[in-house]
Scaffold this motif. Structure first.
Motif, PDB file in Angstrom:
ATOM      1  N   GLU A  15      -1.241  -0.236 -15.957  1.00  8.15           N
ATOM      2  CA  GLU A  15       0.167   0.250 -15.390  1.00  8.15           C
ATOM      3  C   GLU A  15       0.152   1.693 -15.056  1.00  8.15           C
ATOM      4  O   GLU A  15       0.536   1.947 -13.720  1.00  8.15           O
ATOM      5  N   THR A  18      -1.852   1.944 -11.521  1.00 11.52           N
ATOM      6  CA  THR A  18      -0.866   1.401 -10.440  1.00 11.52           C
ATOM      7  C   THR A  18       0.114   2.525 -10.016  1.00 11.52           C
ATOM      8  O   THR A  18       0.196   2.712  -8.801  1.00 11.52           O
ATOM      9  N   VAL A  19       0.775   3.200 -10.994  1.00 11.32           N
ATOM     10  CA  VAL A  19       1.845   4.116 -10.473  1.00 11.32           C
ATOM     11  C   VAL A  19       1.270   5.359  -9.867  1.00 11.32           C
ATOM     12  O   VAL A  19       1.634   5.895  -9.068  1.00 11.32           O
ATOM     13  N   ALA A  21      -1.674   5.644  -8.302  1.00 14.41           N
ATOM     14  CA  ALA A  21      -2.107   5.041  -7.029  1.00 14.41           C
ATOM     15  C   ALA A  21      -0.929   5.239  -6.029  1.00 14.41           C
ATOM     16  O   ALA A  21      -1.068   5.790  -4.831  1.00 14.41           O
ATOM     17  N   GLU A  22       0.226   4.638  -6.338  1.00  6.74           N
ATOM     18  CA  GLU A  22       1.374   4.818  -5.578  1.00  6.74           C
ATOM     19  C   GLU A  22       1.824   6.307  -5.397  1.00  6.74           C
ATOM     20  O   GLU A  22       2.533   6.718  -4.337  1.00  6.74           O
ATOM     21  N   PHE A  23       1.744   7.134  -6.530  1.00  6.14           N
ATOM     22  CA  PHE A  23       2.124   8.384  -6.319  1.00  6.14           C
ATOM     23  C   PHE A  23       1.208   9.313  -5.135  1.00  6.14           C
ATOM     24  O   PHE A  23       1.881   9.898  -4.441  1.00  6.14           O
ATOM     25  N   CYS A  24      -0.016   9.156  -5.404  1.00  2.00           N
ATOM     26  CA  CYS A  24      -1.109   9.543  -4.286  1.00  2.00           C
ATOM     27  C   CYS A  24      -0.438   9.363  -2.954  1.00  2.00           C
ATOM     28  O   CYS A  24      -0.633   9.866  -1.918  1.00  2.00           O
ATOM     29  N   LYS A  25      -0.409   7.892  -2.829  1.00  2.00           N
ATOM     30  CA  LYS A  25      -0.038   7.370  -1.516  1.00  2.00           C
ATOM     31  C   LYS A  25       1.120   8.064  -0.899  1.00  2.00           C
ATOM     32  O   LYS A  25       1.396   8.224   0.179  1.00  2.00           O
ATOM     33  N   PHE A  26       2.144   8.062  -1.772  1.00  2.00           N
ATOM     34  CA  PHE A  26       3.486   8.764  -1.363  1.00  2.00           C
ATOM     35  C   PHE A  26       3.315  10.004  -0.719  1.00  2.00           C
ATOM     36  O   PHE A  26       3.861  10.238   0.134  1.00  2.00           O
ATOM     37  N   GLN A  29       1.305  10.095   2.453  1.00  2.00           N
ATOM     38  CA  GLN A  29       2.055   9.685   3.717  1.00  2.00           C
ATOM     39  C   GLN A  29       3.520  10.504   4.032  1.00  2.00           C
ATOM     40  O   GLN A  29       4.354   9.772   4.625  1.00  2.00           O
ATOM     41  N   THR A  41      12.876  10.086  -3.598  1.00  2.00           N
ATOM     42  CA  THR A  41      11.866   9.183  -3.968  1.00  2.00           C
ATOM     43  C   THR A  41      10.923   9.963  -5.061  1.00  2.00           C
ATOM     44  O   THR A  41      10.432   9.407  -5.983  1.00  2.00           O
ATOM     45  N   ILE A  45       9.788   8.612  -9.012  1.00  2.00           N
ATOM     46  CA  ILE A  45       8.132   8.093  -9.196  1.00  2.00           C
ATOM     47  C   ILE A  45       7.691   9.327 -10.215  1.00  2.00           C
ATOM     48  O   ILE A  45       6.906   8.889 -10.983  1.00  2.00           O
TER      49      ILE A  45
END
Length: 214
Positions: A15, A18-19, A21-26, A29, A41, A45
């Motif tokens: 978990e 997952t979070v 990876a989403e933080f880095c992607k956010f 971008q 956002t 996060i």
């Protein structure tokens, strides 16, 4: 004999990955985002990232070599500049909960963009190694990230969260429309006014419904 880690298969680790990876992607971008969207956002996060990091099982290094780093100085600086551009004049904040305050009685100026870039560097280095899929280095990158969380980026995260909260909600208060009571006073005819005085000259006052001048 090669050591194998079972910690990396723990549900809380999955978990967190997952979070993270989403933080880095956010952040990667975020360049084209409007500030309100970015701040909103981030406020969602970051607490989740902190929660998942706090729930990680204790992990110990089992390898002999340090895992690779992914984030270069150039990568870090490009990200920081992009975030600073989004936040603009709201990027700076005063921080009183850092180690340097031991030697100073004045708040120290910090930048949200730099804080987020610092967190990103630790998280991205972890994600990069973890996604390579090698048991030993996955374990060790997790152990390093967890230690860094305890030492600095966890504290940096909560400091930044406070600053972002201020940007979102202080800005909302500042954006509220002011009372327009003063507008009526600009009309000299004074029709229908409730004010107890009139600025017209006594000789040519045409204010209806007003008290007579003395």
């Amino acid at each position: 004999m090669k050591k194998e880690s079972q910690v990396i298969f723990d549900r809380n680790v999955v978990e967190f990955v997952t979070v993270a990876a989403e933080f880095c992607k956010f952040l990667e971008q975020a360049e084209t985002m409007k500030r309100d969207t970015f701040v909103d956002t981030s406020l969602k996060i970051l607490p989740l990232l902190y929660l998942k990091a706090a729930m990680l099982p204790e992990t110990e290094i089992i390898g002999d070599e340090a895992p690779e780093s992914y984030v270069t100085e150039e990568t870090y600086e490009v990200l920081r500049i992009n975030l600073a551009g989004i936040l603009a004049e709201k990027d700076d904040y005063l921080d009183v909960f850092i180690q340097d305050m031991v030697y100073s009685d004045q708040p120290i100026k910090k930048n949200i963009s730099e804080d987020l870039a610092d967190i990103y560097q630790a998280i991205k280095d972890f994600i990069f190694v973890f996604q390579l899929g090698l048991n030993e280095t996955m374990n060790d990158s997790l152990a390093i990230c967890q230690e860094q969380f305890k030492e600095y980026w966890g504290q940096t995260l909560v400091n930044t969260l406070r600053a972002l909260h201020d940007v979102k909600y202080r800005q909302s208060e500042e954006d509220e429309p002011e009372d327009d009571d003063f507008e009526d006073e600009e009309e000299c005819d004074c029709h229908g006014h409730d004010h107890g005085h009139c600025d017209c000259d006594d000789d040519d006052c045409h204010c209806h419904g007003h008290h007579h001048h003395e």
